[in-house]
Design an enzyme around this catalytic site. Structure first.
Site, mmCIF file in Angstrom:
data_model
loop_
_atom_site.group_PDB
_atom_site.id
_atom_site.type_symbol
_atom_site.label_atom_id
_atom_site.label_comp_id
_atom_site.label_asym_id
_atom_site.label_seq_id
_atom_site.Cartn_x
_atom_site.Cartn_y
_atom_site.Cartn_z
ATOM 1 C CB SER A 23 -8.807 8.022 -8.455
ATOM 2 O OG SER A 23 -9.817 8.463 -9.344
ATOM 3 C CG ASN A 110 -20.904 11.891 -6.701
ATOM 4 O OD1 ASN A 110 -19.729 11.957 -7.071
ATOM 5 N ND2 ASN A 110 -21.509 12.890 -6.088
ATOM 6 C CB THR A 155 -7.400 -28.187 24.530
ATOM 7 O OG1 THR A 155 -6.893 -28.906 25.654
ATOM 8 C CG2 THR A 155 -8.479 -29.025 23.845
ATOM 9 C CG HIS A 156 -5.187 -25.081 27.079
ATOM 10 N ND1 HIS A 156 -5.647 -23.906 27.616
ATOM 11 C CD2 HIS A 156 -6.180 -25.999 27.298
ATOM 12 C CE1 HIS A 156 -6.839 -24.094 28.157
ATOM 13 N NE2 HIS A 156 -7.193 -25.357 27.967
ATOM 14 C CB SER A 277 18.257 -20.696 4.319
ATOM 15 O OG SER A 277 19.359 -19.942 4.754
ATOM 16 C CE LYS A 283 15.602 -22.872 8.417
ATOM 17 N NZ LYS A 283 15.906 -21.482 8.766
ATOM 18 C CG ASN A 285 13.141 -21.547 5.456
ATOM 19 O OD1 ASN A 285 13.374 -22.242 6.447
ATOM 20 N ND2 ASN A 285 13.994 -20.661 4.987
ATOM 21 C CD GLU A 290 7.752 -18.825 7.409
ATOM 22 O OE1 GLU A 290 8.367 -18.430 8.400
ATOM 23 O OE2 GLU A 290 8.332 -19.201 6.373
ATOM 24 C CE1 TYR A 317 -17.513 9.831 -4.192
ATOM 25 C CE2 TYR A 317 -17.019 12.179 -4.238
ATOM 26 C CZ TYR A 317 -16.624 10.860 -4.439
ATOM 27 O OH TYR A 317 -15.364 10.581 -4.870
ATOM 28 C CD GLN A 322 -10.117 9.674 -6.005
ATOM 29 O OE1 GLN A 322 -10.936 10.174 -6.765
ATOM 30 N NE2 GLN A 322 -8.913 10.181 -5.842
ATOM 31 C CE LYS A 325 -13.190 4.363 -7.008
ATOM 32 N NZ LYS A 325 -13.388 5.094 -5.727
HETATM 33 N N1 ARG Z 1 -12.751 9.304 -8.649
HETATM 34 C C1 ARG Z 1 -13.905 9.487 -7.872
HETATM 35 C C2 ARG Z 1 -14.034 8.357 -6.827
HETATM 36 O O1 ARG Z 1 -13.410 7.400 -6.984
HETATM 37 C C3 ARG Z 1 -15.125 9.501 -8.733
HETATM 38 C C4 ARG Z 1 -16.259 10.271 -8.155
HETATM 39 C C5 ARG Z 1 -15.922 11.719 -8.092
HETATM 40 N N2 ARG Z 1 -17.012 12.506 -7.705
HETATM 41 C C6 ARG Z 1 -16.886 13.807 -7.354
HETATM 42 N N3 ARG Z 1 -17.943 14.416 -7.016
HETATM 43 N N4 ARG Z 1 -15.717 14.373 -7.315
HETATM 44 O O2 ARG Z 1 -14.760 8.466 -5.857
#
Ligand code: ARG
Length: 459
Positions: A23, A110, A155-156, A277, A283, A285, A290, A317, A322, A325
């Site tokens: 990761s 974790n 409205t509408h 454009s 144009k 835009n 948008e 966990y 993972q 993120k």
């Molecule tokens: N890279 C992991 C995550 O983002 C970190 C935690 C990993 N924990 C494990 N028991 N493999 O969740």
């Protein structure tokens, strides 16, 4: 170097699986938070005599050096480190030797990753709140300049009743205030420390969870170690609040997009905020609204994605987590960028076309309710007045004229109570000004609201 768990395994990871598992590409975003988390942990280990004070200070010094190296661009965490936690731990060991191996005492990745992401998100929520606040101030400024400018209310998406343009803008101020209130709520649940929950069950090492929580600025700690490492509700709540912010921005974008069409012509875009454009030279835009409208879908997707990731997870966990993120990072960036762009649009990109706005409310039947209310004031029952005015509208449409072009005699044919003052009553500015109920669009109500917002935002 890259695999701390390698002694239990006979062969090394398949190279593709190694990359698939890693990761680091995205969780390196958490580098500062990870170092701060480790500094707090190391200080606590020293305080609790799990390691000596001296060892603790050496670890902290090493971690601070890594932070400086990173800030100077000397160190950039990268593959083949599996994640940011290993990257920092390994570098610490390189820097200070075997002592670095004591850092991970009494914790797990974790609880560590849960702590890092909460610290990161806490900062982002404050930043987004500040962006919402400055956008509100920009909206307020526009509202203050446009009390007497009228805009058709719909409205509408059919002409309904005219409004003060300020009143329309102030509706958005309310929406973004709710967004800020919601974020504050979410922040309460982000700001809880999972550190010390270790892998899932707590630890036999004599740690002090309150000490690390306090050093890292957490309001309180998770009371159940299993919940601490598996909870991502706070992330869902952030994505959900962000989805609502984007919904509000998207609705406003949609309005801007049609305001600047030739058909509506309520506003123009300035050159600094419009795009051309490649083919059609005429144009101009509205790419900014948008794009904001478009990016809304992507934030909704992140919310749906994380909900789906979470729904089948047993405690505690699981590596699935993972996947939390990227949606969190991307959402924070998308919401922040969209708010910045929309603020610029209101500060310099949008010019309301007052004449067109005024003309538009003069040439429609959006004062029909006021003709009915006029009769109500003269004692006619509302439902009866409503039907009379319906017939007048039909007559006007057949003659292709407006109420103001009817003679008093023509009015009187529909009801005797009509008098000269009907013409005064149906002027758009009087129509707007007469809606004086609390929360209504009359100029004095809008003035009151502007004052309230002014006190709230600027004092
Ligand atoms: N890279 C992991 C995550 O983002 C970190 C935690 C990993 N924990 C494990 N028991 N493999 O969740």
């Amino acid at each position: 170097m890259s695999q701390a768990w390698s002694t239990r395994f006979e062969t090394s990871l398949n190279p593709f699986i190694q990359e698939f598992n890693a990761s680091i590409k995205f969780d390196k975003t958490l580098i500062i938070e990870d170092i701060d988390c480790s500094i707090a942990h190391a200080r606590m280990l020293g305080q609790q005599h799990v390691i000596t004070k001296e060892e603790s200070l050496k670890i902290i010094k090493g971690l601070n050096e890594i932070k400086i190296d990173y800030q100077k661009g000397i160190f950039e965490p990268s593959f083949p480190s599996e994640d940011i936690h290993y990257a920092i731990e390994n570098l610490l060991i390189c820097k200070i030797g075997d002592l670095g191996k004591k850092l991970h005492t009494g914790r797990s990745r974790n609880d560590q990753v849960g702590t890092d992401i909460r610290i990161w998100l806490r900062k982002k929520i404050n930043e987004i709140d500040a962006l919402l606040f400055s956008f509100q101030k920009s909206l307020l400024k526009i509202a203050q300049q446009n009390i007497n400018v009228l805009i058709p209310g719909y409205t509408h998406l059919q002409r309904a009743q005219p409004l003060s343009l300020s009143h329309h803008i102030l509706a958005y101020l309310e929406m973004f205030q709710r967004d800020r209130d919601r974020l504050r709520e979410v922040q309460n649940r982000v700001n809880i420390s999972p550190l010390g929950a270790a892998a899932l069950a707590g630890t036999k090492i004599n740690i002090d969870r309150y000490m690390t929580a306090q050093e890292l600025g957490f309001k309180t700690i998770y009371m159940n170690s299993i919940d601490a490492v598996s909870d991502r509700d706070f992330a869902i709540e952030f994505l959900s609040s962000s989805s609502l912010i984007m919904t509000h921005l998207s609705r406003l974008s949609e309005e801007i997009i049609f305001w600047v069409t030739d058909e509506f012509a309520f506003a123009d875009l300035t050159d600094s905020c419009a795009t051309g454009s490649s083919l059609m030279p005429q144009k101009k835009n509205p790419d900014v609204p948008e794009l904001i409208r478009g990016k809304t879908g992507r934030v909704f997707g992140h919310l749906q994605g994380l909900l789906t990731t979470l729904k089948g997870l047993p405690l505690a966990y699981n590596k699935d987590l993972q996947e939390d993120k990227e949606p969190i990072f991307d959402t924070a960036k998308t919401v922040s960028d969209s708010l910045k762009a929309m603020t610029i649009l209101f500060d310099e990109g949008l010019k309301f076309n007052d004449d067109n706005l005024m003309r538009s409310v003069e040439n429609d039947f959006s004062n029909a309710t006021d003709v009915a209310d006029y009769l109500v004031n003269k004692g006619v029952a509302f439902r009866e007045a409503y039907q009379i005015v319906g017939s007048i509208v039909m007559f006007c449409l057949s003659k292709k004229i407006l109420f103001k072009e009817l003679s008093l005699d023509e009015f009187k044919e529909y009801h005797n109570a009509f008098d000269e003052d009907i013409y005064e009553n149906i002027l758009p500015k009087n129509v707007v000004n007469s809606r004086n109920s609390v929360g209504g669009t009359s100029f004095s109500r809008v003035q009151e609201e502007l004052l309230r917002w002014n006190n709230r935002l600027l004092n």
